[in-house]
Motif scaffolding. Structure first.
Motif, short mmCIF file in Angstrom:
data_model
loop_
_atom_site.label_atom_id
_atom_site.label_comp_id
_atom_site.label_asym_id
_atom_site.label_seq_id
_atom_site.Cartn_x
_atom_site.Cartn_y
_atom_site.Cartn_z
N ILE A 116 37.10 18.19 5.93
CA ILE A 116 36.33 18.76 7.08
C ILE A 116 35.59 17.28 7.64
CG2 ILE A 116 34.67 19.95 7.89
CD1 ILE A 116 35.32 22.03 6.17
N GLU A 117 34.76 16.74 6.61
CA GLU A 117 34.10 15.69 6.82
C GLU A 117 34.96 14.41 7.39
OE1 GLU A 117 30.98 15.41 7.03
OE2 GLU A 117 30.92 17.41 6.60
N PHE A 118 36.14 14.38 7.04
CA PHE A 118 37.14 13.39 7.18
C PHE A 118 37.40 13.50 8.79
CE2 PHE A 118 41.37 11.94 7.98
CZ PHE A 118 41.34 10.39 7.91
N GLY A 119 37.69 14.90 9.12
CA GLY A 119 37.94 15.03 10.58
C GLY A 119 36.73 15.02 11.43
N VAL A 120 35.58 15.38 10.96
CA VAL A 120 34.37 14.93 11.70
C VAL A 120 34.32 13.42 12.04
CG1 VAL A 120 31.86 14.89 11.71
CG2 VAL A 120 33.33 16.96 10.75
N GLN A 133 23.49 14.94 8.94
CA GLN A 133 24.65 15.36 9.77
C GLN A 133 23.91 14.89 11.24
OE1 GLN A 133 26.34 19.03 9.98
NE2 GLN A 133 26.42 19.11 7.70
N LEU A 134 22.71 15.08 11.68
CA LEU A 134 22.47 14.42 12.82
C LEU A 134 22.30 13.17 12.72
CD1 LEU A 134 19.47 17.00 13.48
CD2 LEU A 134 21.67 16.84 14.76
N MET A 135 21.85 12.43 11.91
CA MET A 135 21.83 10.86 11.85
C MET A 135 23.29 10.22 12.11
SD MET A 135 20.27 8.45 8.86
CE MET A 135 21.69 8.60 7.77
N VAL A 136 24.00 11.00 11.27
CA VAL A 136 25.49 10.39 11.40
C VAL A 136 25.97 10.61 12.79
CG1 VAL A 136 28.01 10.72 10.68
CG2 VAL A 136 26.08 10.62 8.92
N PHE A 137 25.85 11.78 13.46
CA PHE A 137 26.25 12.16 14.87
C PHE A 137 25.59 10.91 15.55
CE2 PHE A 137 25.01 14.08 18.78
CZ PHE A 137 26.33 14.42 19.20
N THR A 138 24.32 10.78 15.68
CA THR A 138 23.62 9.90 16.38
C THR A 138 24.07 8.49 16.27
OG1 THR A 138 21.58 11.28 16.28
CG2 THR A 138 21.51 9.17 17.30
N MET A 177 30.45 22.50 15.46
CA MET A 177 31.51 22.97 14.45
C MET A 177 31.23 22.48 13.09
SD MET A 177 35.62 22.31 14.78
CE MET A 177 35.41 22.67 16.51
N ASP A 178 30.56 21.43 12.83
CA ASP A 178 30.53 21.01 11.41
C ASP A 178 29.29 21.68 10.75
OD1 ASP A 178 30.44 19.37 9.31
OD2 ASP A 178 29.39 17.81 10.13
N LEU A 179 28.19 21.77 11.76
CA LEU A 179 27.30 22.79 11.11
C LEU A 179 27.61 24.11 11.01
CD1 LEU A 179 24.27 21.40 13.76
CD2 LEU A 179 24.75 20.63 11.26
N HIS A 180 28.31 24.68 11.69
CA HIS A 180 28.66 26.17 11.50
C HIS A 180 29.66 26.29 10.26
CE1 HIS A 180 30.11 30.05 12.23
NE2 HIS A 180 31.36 29.56 12.21
N VAL A 181 30.49 25.25 10.06
CA VAL A 181 31.28 25.11 8.98
C VAL A 181 30.78 24.92 7.73
CG1 VAL A 181 33.47 23.95 7.49
CG2 VAL A 181 33.50 24.72 10.06
N SER A 182 29.48 24.19 7.71
CA SER A 182 28.76 23.63 6.54
C SER A 182 27.89 24.95 6.02
CB SER A 182 27.68 22.62 6.93
OG SER A 182 28.41 21.38 7.33
N GLU A 183 27.73 25.93 6.69
CA GLU A 183 26.84 26.99 6.55
C GLU A 183 27.70 27.86 5.55
OE1 GLU A 183 25.47 28.83 10.02
OE2 GLU A 183 23.86 27.30 10.34
N HIS A 184 29.08 27.78 5.58
CA HIS A 184 29.77 28.80 5.00
C HIS A 184 30.56 28.00 3.86
CE1 HIS A 184 29.44 30.49 8.92
NE2 HIS A 184 29.74 31.70 8.42
N LEU A 185 29.99 26.89 3.53
CA LEU A 185 30.80 26.20 2.44
C LEU A 185 29.65 26.15 1.29
CD1 LEU A 185 32.36 23.01 3.86
CD2 LEU A 185 33.65 25.15 3.07
N ASN A 220 15.26 23.16 1.12
CA ASN A 220 15.22 21.42 1.15
C ASN A 220 16.71 20.97 1.34
OD1 ASN A 220 12.52 21.30 0.92
ND2 ASN A 220 12.46 21.16 -1.30
N ALA A 221 17.77 21.62 0.64
CA ALA A 221 19.11 20.91 0.64
C ALA A 221 19.55 21.10 1.84
CB ALA A 221 19.89 21.67 -0.44
N LEU A 222 19.36 22.38 2.68
CA LEU A 222 19.97 22.64 3.89
C LEU A 222 19.03 21.75 4.92
CD1 LEU A 222 20.06 26.76 4.05
CD2 LEU A 222 21.83 25.01 3.74
#
Length: 760
Positions: free
Chosen positions: A111-115, A171-176, A147-155, A162-164
């Protein structure tokens, strides 16, 4: 070989960098991306093949990897010819691959590779397309982030708030970073490079232009010229310098040392003679060819520019002169070129001679000036012109008697003093004698040149007169010699006239400087008597109230070079009046006289053109009358500038037609639309049939050329009726109105001008 292949394939060689071509940049970037992707896809495919475990998923991964490799190879092959299409397909392929990984992969890494693949699209889009396209992909990736945030909630990640929280901000930092920061930075870098390349191209073009300009200047210095460094190594030479070394290629000379070709004779021990300001040298290939080497330093580059002047002929003359002179005092009193006495020596000899007048009744002194010497100097060069002077002096000396004293004053002026008898006191006889001793032709090489002279003559008649006084009188007479009467004799009236003209010239200079010369207007009417236009006439009134004739002061201004400034003052005065008339809708043109010298003057012509550009209506209100008697009217520059003025809409009239230099030629060369018949042809009418025929033929000639005709100098009703009957368009003269100050037409808010001319 392999390194050069990769440089050419990835478009990263120096030539491609220097070209600054954006297409090459896109091809290079695309091939690098495709090659890298192909390596990854190939490695993935090989890894999948070697690790096939018999499952359908493993087999599908191998097939997908092979298909991706084939697609990448295809895009790589078409990357140069179909660059934009290939880059678009690459972006689409990455987008589809990213979406598939996110949608169907069950592993977090997939998933991360696709992102990451989708996050890389804005940067790739900026590399191949505009910033707007990159921004579009960036905003589209907000869906990817969601989509990445949604998938991350179910993994199954590490539990806890703190982890979430940490995972969300990561993810926001990588996105930006991948969607906005890197594309913006890349966009900034690309824009900077594009501007730098554009500026570099401008600088390159400027440097190339200046280089071509300096090359042309260097080639056309007019003298043989070398460019060398401080060690004396020749960097470049022009064609004239190459001509000094016949049969030698420029490549042979360039790169060699000056000492290989030229040696110094002024200081033979100095191996660095070319560092001196001036050095006397000879060619090693021909020691009889003498040169003067003049050095100029280029402070910026530390190079030297050497001008080679051929002084072979002058050196031979100098050596001959030095051999014939016995003492240094003789060099002071004799002309170096002709060996004739100079002015001081000539005056001493004449003064010594006139102390003993018993041998002859009287004497005559005359100054000879070669008229066209400037033209000869320009056409044949200084050396050949000096040869003319030398040949003339030798011929003159051979024809003069032993009792005649001759000398060279300066430049092209020679003086002679001869005893004459009673017969030659008659000017006609003396004129014949002088002509007989002057050579009419001089040979220069294979050319035979006709020589024209101007001569000023003064008689020695009174005891106590000196040679200096006689020379001064000859100079005065010389000023009044003309092309028609080349020999002029001095008399007391001439002296008085020159003194008066000198005083008048000083007063004229002050009058022009202080703008004391004013404009008067004389009406030009049609057959009905209505005013069609005016002619602007200049008038100069002295402080005592007397008027100086325009014929006198215009000619004097032309001789003193004051005519352009005078015309400039009068033009400004006239245009100021025309501006007021234009504002009052007084559509009466005014004709302004130009003698030719003004049009030859760049400052005056620039003023006239600038006034025209600032006042588009001026060409309709201002007519230009060209004085056809001016000698410079046949100059090509005059014709060129008159054609330019005609294209701007000016009406051009030929004034004093039939009295000038080349009347019919002027009709061809000057774009005139008006012909003015001079008053000397009108004055004898209607009684003189010969002048009547001339006027008729002139009007017929103008009609055949579609030109209007103005007759000036009309003083009687009979003359006016006759000219109207002959078809003359416009009439001018005292019969219709005398010239009057321009203020008469402008006072009381231009009342008189409005009454005599309809206001539109």
């Amino acid at each position: 070989m392999l390194l050069n292949f990769f440089k050419q394939f990835f478009v990263i060689d120096d030539a491609e960098h220097e070209s600054g071509n954006l297409h090459n940049f896109h091809v290079s970037a695309l091939r690098i991306l495709l090659s890298t992707s192909l390596l990854v896809a190939s490695a993935f495919t090989l890894h999948s093949i070697f690790r096939i475990d018999g499952t359908d998923d493993a087999f599908m991964l191998s097939v997908v990897g092979a298909a991706c490799s084939l697609v990448l190879i295809t895009l790589l092959c078409t990357s140069k010819r179909f660059n934009r299409q290939s880059s678009f397909l690459l972006i689409v392929a990455l987008a589809v691959t990213g979406v598939l990984f996110i949608r169907y992969s069950e592993h977090p890494n997939g998933i991360e590779f696709g992102v990451i693949l989708l996050y890389s699209l804005p940067l790739l889009a900026r590399l191949f397309y505009s910033f707007k396209v990159s921004l579009l992909f960036a905003f589209a990736n907000t869906a990817t982030l969601a989509m990445d945030l949604h998938v991350s909630e179910h993994l199954p990640f590490e539990s806890g708030a703190n982890a979430l929280f940490s995972d969300l901000y990561a993810q926001l930092m990588v996105f930006t970073l991948l969607n906005f920061a890197l594309p913006l930075a890349a966009s900034r870098l690309i824009k900077t490079l594009q501007r730098s390349i554009h500026r570099l191209k401008e600088l390159t073009n400027s440097v190339s232009h200046h280089s071509d300009l300096y090359e042309e200047i260097f080639e056309h210095t007019g003298t043989p010229t070398l460019l060398c460094d401080k060690r004396g190594v020749i960097i470049k030479l022009n064609q004239k310098a190459l001509d000094l070394f016949p049969g030698v290629n420029p490549e042979t000379i360039e790169g060699s040392k000056i000492n290989d070709w030229i040696s110094s004779i002024s200081d033979s021990s100095n191996r660095f003679f070319w560092q001196s300001n001036v050095s006397e040298c000879v060619l090693k290939s021909n020691t009889r060819n003498s040169l003067e080497v003049h050095r100029s330093s280029l402070t910026t580059h530390g190079h030297y520019v050497l001008h080679l002047q051929d002084v072979t002929h002058l050196r031979a003359l100098t050596e001959k002169l030095e051999n014939t002179q016995q003492t240094n005092s003789q060099l002071v009193h004799y002309d170096a070129l002709t060996q004739l006495p100079n002015q001081q020596k000539f005056c001493n000899q004449v003064n010594h001679r006139i102390h003993n007048v018993s041998d002859y009744y009287t004497g005559a002194m005359f100054i000879i000036r070669i008229s066209q010497f400037k033209l000869l100097n320009k056409q044949y060069g200084r050396d050949q012109a000096n040869r003319v002077i030398l040949n003339f002096s030798r011929t003159l000396q051979s024809r003069l008697s032993d009792k005649t004293i001759s000398g060279r004053l300066r430049g092209v002026k020679f003086a002679c003093f001869m005893p004459v008898g009673q017969t030659y006191l008659i000017q006609r006889n003396l004129r014949t004698l002088i002509k007989s001793v002057l050579p009419e032709q001089i040979r220069i090489g294979e050319d035979i040149l006709n020589i024209d002279y101007q001569i000023g003559v003064a008689y020695y008649q009174n005891e106590g007169e000196t040679a200096e006084e006689l020379l001064e009188r000859c100079e005065m007479a010389l000023e009044y010699s003309t092309s028609a009467e080349r020999i002029a004799f001095f008399d007391k009236q001439l002296e008085t006239k020159l003194i008066q003209e000198h005083k008048l010239g000083l007063a004229l200079g002050e009058a022009v400087k202080n703008k004391k010369i004013q404009l008067w207007l004389q009406p030009q009417v049609v057959s009905s008597g209505d005013i069609r236009s005016f002619e602007a006439l200049s008038r100069w009134q002295l402080e005592d109230g007397t008027f100086i004739s325009p014929i006198v002061f215009i000619k004097l201004a032309e001789e003193l070079g004051l005519l352009p400034k005078l015309a400039e003052n009068l033009l400004k005065q006239l245009v100021a009046v025309l501006e007021e008339w234009h504002a009052e809708s007084i559509k009466t043109p005014i004709a302004f006289n130009l003698a030719g010298q003004e049009l030859m003057n760049d400052v005056f012509f620039a003023l006239l053109m600038s006034m025209t550009s600032e006042r588009p209506w001026l060409s309709e209100m201002l007519e230009l009358e060209i004085t056809e008697t001016s000698p410079v009217m046949t100059h090509p520059l005059i014709h060129k500038r008159l054609r330019a003025l005609s294209q701007y809409g000016y009406s051009i009239a030929i004034d004093d037609f039939g009295t000038g230099q080349a009347s019919l030629g002027q009709l061809i060369d000057i774009p005139a639309s008006i012909l003015k018949i001079d008053r000397r042809f009108v004055a004898p009418l209607p009684n003189d049939n010969r002048h009547l025929d001339i006027v008729k033929s002139t009007i017929q000639l103008a009609r055949s050329l579609n030109m209007s005709v103005i007759a000036e100098g009309i003083e009687t009703r009979e003359q006016a009726n006759l000219l109207i009957g002959l078809g003359c368009d416009t009439l001018q003269g005292y019969y219709f109105g005398k010239p009057s100050p321009i203020s008469d037409w402008t006072k009381n808010n231009h009342e008189k001008a409005k009454q005599l001319r309809m206001v539109y």
